[in-house]
Design a protein around this motif. Structure first.
Motif, PDB file in Angstrom:
ATOM      1  N   ALA A   1      94.276  16.771  66.335  1.00 40.29           N
ATOM      2  CA  ALA A   1      94.404  16.052  65.072  1.00 40.29           C
ATOM      3  C   ALA A   1      94.694  17.002  63.917  1.00 40.29           C
ATOM      4  O   ALA A   1      94.272  18.164  63.932  1.00 40.29           O
ATOM      5  CB  ALA A   1      93.117  15.284  64.783  1.00 40.29           C
ATOM      6  N   SER A   2      95.382  16.490  62.941  1.00 37.86           N
ATOM      7  CA  SER A   2      95.615  17.248  61.711  1.00 37.86           C
ATOM      8  C   SER A   2      95.827  16.274  60.562  1.00 37.86           C
ATOM      9  O   SER A   2      96.254  15.133  60.768  1.00 37.86           O
ATOM     10  CB  SER A   2      96.842  18.162  61.851  1.00 37.86           C
ATOM     11  N   GLY A   3      95.474  16.717  59.368  1.00 38.11           N
ATOM     12  CA  GLY A   3      95.734  15.914  58.182  1.00 38.11           C
ATOM     13  C   GLY A   3      94.635  14.937  57.798  1.00 38.11           C
ATOM     14  O   GLY A   3      94.779  14.207  56.810  1.00 38.11           O
ATOM     15  N   PHE A   4      93.554  14.894  58.571  1.00 41.50           N
ATOM     16  CA  PHE A   4      92.434  14.031  58.224  1.00 41.50           C
ATOM     17  C   PHE A   4      91.154  14.648  58.771  1.00 41.50           C
ATOM     18  O   PHE A   4      91.195  15.613  59.545  1.00 41.50           O
ATOM     19  CB  PHE A   4      92.633  12.604  58.731  1.00 41.50           C
ATOM     20  N   THR A   5      90.020  14.110  58.356  1.00 43.62           N
ATOM     21  CA  THR A   5      88.723  14.664  58.732  1.00 43.62           C
ATOM     22  C   THR A   5      88.344  14.144  60.108  1.00 43.62           C
ATOM     23  O   THR A   5      87.627  13.145  60.245  1.00 43.62           O
ATOM     24  CB  THR A   5      87.652  14.309  57.686  1.00 43.62           C
ATOM     25  N   PHE A   6      88.780  14.833  61.111  1.00 41.05           N
ATOM     26  CA  PHE A   6      88.686  14.371  62.498  1.00 41.05           C
ATOM     27  C   PHE A   6      87.264  13.993  62.901  1.00 41.05           C
ATOM     28  O   PHE A   6      87.049  13.019  63.621  1.00 41.05           O
ATOM     29  CB  PHE A   6      89.228  15.455  63.419  1.00 41.05           C
ATOM     30  N   SER A   7      86.273  14.738  62.451  1.00 41.92           N
ATOM     31  CA  SER A   7      84.884  14.524  62.864  1.00 41.92           C
ATOM     32  C   SER A   7      84.351  13.157  62.435  1.00 41.92           C
ATOM     33  O   SER A   7      83.358  12.684  62.989  1.00 41.92           O
ATOM     34  CB  SER A   7      83.992  15.629  62.317  1.00 41.92           C
TER      35      SER A   7
ATOM     36  N   LEU B   1      90.199   6.237  64.793  1.00 45.44           N
ATOM     37  CA  LEU B   1      89.899   5.171  63.837  1.00 45.44           C
ATOM     38  C   LEU B   1      88.689   5.571  63.010  1.00 45.44           C
ATOM     39  O   LEU B   1      87.655   5.940  63.570  1.00 45.44           O
ATOM     40  CB  LEU B   1      89.597   3.874  64.598  1.00 45.44           C
ATOM     41  N   GLY B   2      88.803   5.506  61.697  1.00 45.98           N
ATOM     42  CA  GLY B   2      87.666   5.857  60.857  1.00 45.98           C
ATOM     43  C   GLY B   2      88.010   5.859  59.385  1.00 45.98           C
ATOM     44  O   GLY B   2      89.040   5.326  58.982  1.00 45.98           O
ATOM     45  N   ARG B   3      87.112   6.458  58.611  1.00 48.95           N
ATOM     46  CA  ARG B   3      87.276   6.518  57.156  1.00 48.95           C
ATOM     47  C   ARG B   3      87.055   7.939  56.678  1.00 48.95           C
ATOM     48  O   ARG B   3      86.222   8.659  57.221  1.00 48.95           O
ATOM     49  CB  ARG B   3      86.242   5.610  56.460  1.00 48.95           C
ATOM     50  N   GLU B   4      87.787   8.323  55.671  1.00 52.29           N
ATOM     51  CA  GLU B   4      87.615   9.657  55.096  1.00 52.29           C
ATOM     52  C   GLU B   4      86.299   9.757  54.322  1.00 52.29           C
ATOM     53  O   GLU B   4      85.730  10.833  54.198  1.00 52.29           O
ATOM     54  CB  GLU B   4      88.798   9.996  54.192  1.00 52.29           C
ATOM     55  N   TYR B   5      85.835   8.631  53.778  1.00 55.45           N
ATOM     56  CA  TYR B   5      84.590   8.633  53.031  1.00 55.45           C
ATOM     57  C   TYR B   5      83.991   7.237  53.118  1.00 55.45           C
ATOM     58  O   TYR B   5      84.685   6.252  53.386  1.00 55.45           O
ATOM     59  CB  TYR B   5      84.824   9.040  51.580  1.00 55.45           C
ATOM     60  N   SER B   6      82.669   7.145  52.889  1.00 55.86           N
ATOM     61  CA  SER B   6      81.978   5.860  52.988  1.00 55.86           C
ATOM     62  C   SER B   6      82.608   4.854  52.040  1.00 55.86           C
ATOM     63  O   SER B   6      82.941   5.176  50.905  1.00 55.86           O
ATOM     64  CB  SER B   6      80.498   6.034  52.654  1.00 55.86           C
ATOM     65  N   PHE B   7      82.763   3.642  52.535  1.00 48.48           N
ATOM     66  CA  PHE B   7      83.319   2.515  51.772  1.00 48.48           C
ATOM     67  C   PHE B   7      84.801   2.696  51.464  1.00 48.48           C
ATOM     68  O   PHE B   7      85.382   1.923  50.713  1.00 48.48           O
ATOM     69  CB  PHE B   7      82.539   2.275  50.464  1.00 48.48           C
ATOM     70  N   GLY B   8      85.397   3.747  51.998  1.00 46.32           N
ATOM     71  CA  GLY B   8      86.833   3.924  51.824  1.00 46.32           C
ATOM     72  C   GLY B   8      87.606   3.068  52.800  1.00 46.32           C
ATOM     73  O   GLY B   8      87.021   2.390  53.647  1.00 46.32           O
ATOM     74  N   PRO B   9      88.921   3.078  52.692  1.00 43.13           N
ATOM     75  CA  PRO B   9      89.733   2.277  53.615  1.00 43.13           C
ATOM     76  C   PRO B   9      89.667   2.828  55.036  1.00 43.13           C
ATOM     77  O   PRO B   9      89.456   4.033  55.237  1.00 43.13           O
ATOM     78  CB  PRO B   9      91.148   2.427  53.036  1.00 43.13           C
ATOM     79  N   THR B  10      89.825   1.931  55.982  1.00 43.90           N
ATOM     80  CA  THR B  10      89.862   2.336  57.383  1.00 43.90           C
ATOM     81  C   THR B  10      91.260   2.835  57.727  1.00 43.90           C
ATOM     82  O   THR B  10      92.258   2.179  57.410  1.00 43.90           O
ATOM     83  CB  THR B  10      89.500   1.154  58.297  1.00 43.90           C
ATOM     84  N   ASN B  11      91.320   3.995  58.346  1.00 41.61           N
ATOM     85  CA  ASN B  11      92.593   4.589  58.750  1.00 41.61           C
ATOM     86  C   ASN B  11      92.692   4.596  60.271  1.00 41.61           C
ATOM     87  O   ASN B  11      91.677   4.725  60.966  1.00 41.61           O
ATOM     88  CB  ASN B  11      92.700   6.029  58.237  1.00 41.61           C
ATOM     89  N   THR B  12      93.895   4.488  60.753  1.00 41.03           N
ATOM     90  CA  THR B  12      94.133   4.523  62.193  1.00 41.03           C
ATOM     91  C   THR B  12      95.319   5.430  62.484  1.00 41.03           C
ATOM     92  O   THR B  12      96.316   5.426  61.753  1.00 41.03           O
ATOM     93  CB  THR B  12      94.366   3.101  62.752  1.00 41.03           C
ATOM     94  N   TYR B  13      95.179   6.224  63.526  1.00 39.98           N
ATOM     95  CA  TYR B  13      96.233   7.152  63.916  1.00 39.98           C
ATOM     96  C   TYR B  13      96.472   7.043  65.418  1.00 39.98           C
ATOM     97  O   TYR B  13      95.518   6.853  66.183  1.00 39.98           O
ATOM     98  CB  TYR B  13      95.829   8.602  63.590  1.00 39.98           C
TER      99      TYR B  13
END
Length: 120
Positions: A22-28, A97-109
């Motif tokens: 992964a790259s470009g997002f907070t994978f953990s 599938l996840g969010r960069e921060y709490s209550f943020g939008p859900t992202n999918t890759y």
């Protein structure tokens, strides 16, 4: 983005390990899953791992043969496949599938897929 790799031709009964970098997002912070699509069939869920506690869930067809692991320091997830069967032949895709921060939008890759062929 996600980059899948590790697909190959393997004999029945063999093993293979796929990687998903992964790259470009907070994978953990993201749950990771693997899907596959065999020729002429729809994409199907293989297995997944929850980011918070590492719990996994599996399709019945691979339970006990496949395992997921992740190395958050390397931003990489793995799919270890053992006792491979011809019916495991497919293109395998990593999904996050996840969010960069709490209550943020859900992202999918999605990864681009890597081909696994199980044949003698």
């Amino acid at each position: 983005q996600l980059v899948d790799s590790g697909g190959d031709l393997v004999q029945p009964g063999g093993s293979l390990r796929l990687s998903c970098e992964a790259s470009g997002f907070t994978f953990s912070r993201y749950d990771v899953s693997w899907y596959r699509q065999a020729p002429g069939r729809e994409r199907e869920f293989v297995g997944g791992m929850i980011s918070d506690d590492g719990r996994t869930t599996w399709a019945n067809s691979v339970k006990g043969r496949f395992a997921i692991s992740r190395d958050n320091a390397k931003n990489t997830a793995y799919l270890q496949m053992n006792s491979l069967k011809p019916k495991d032949t497919a293109v395998y895709y990593c999904h996050a599938l996840g969010r960069e921060y709490s209550f943020g939008p859900t992202n999918t890759y999605w990864g681009q897929g890597t081909r696994v062929t199980v044949s003698s």
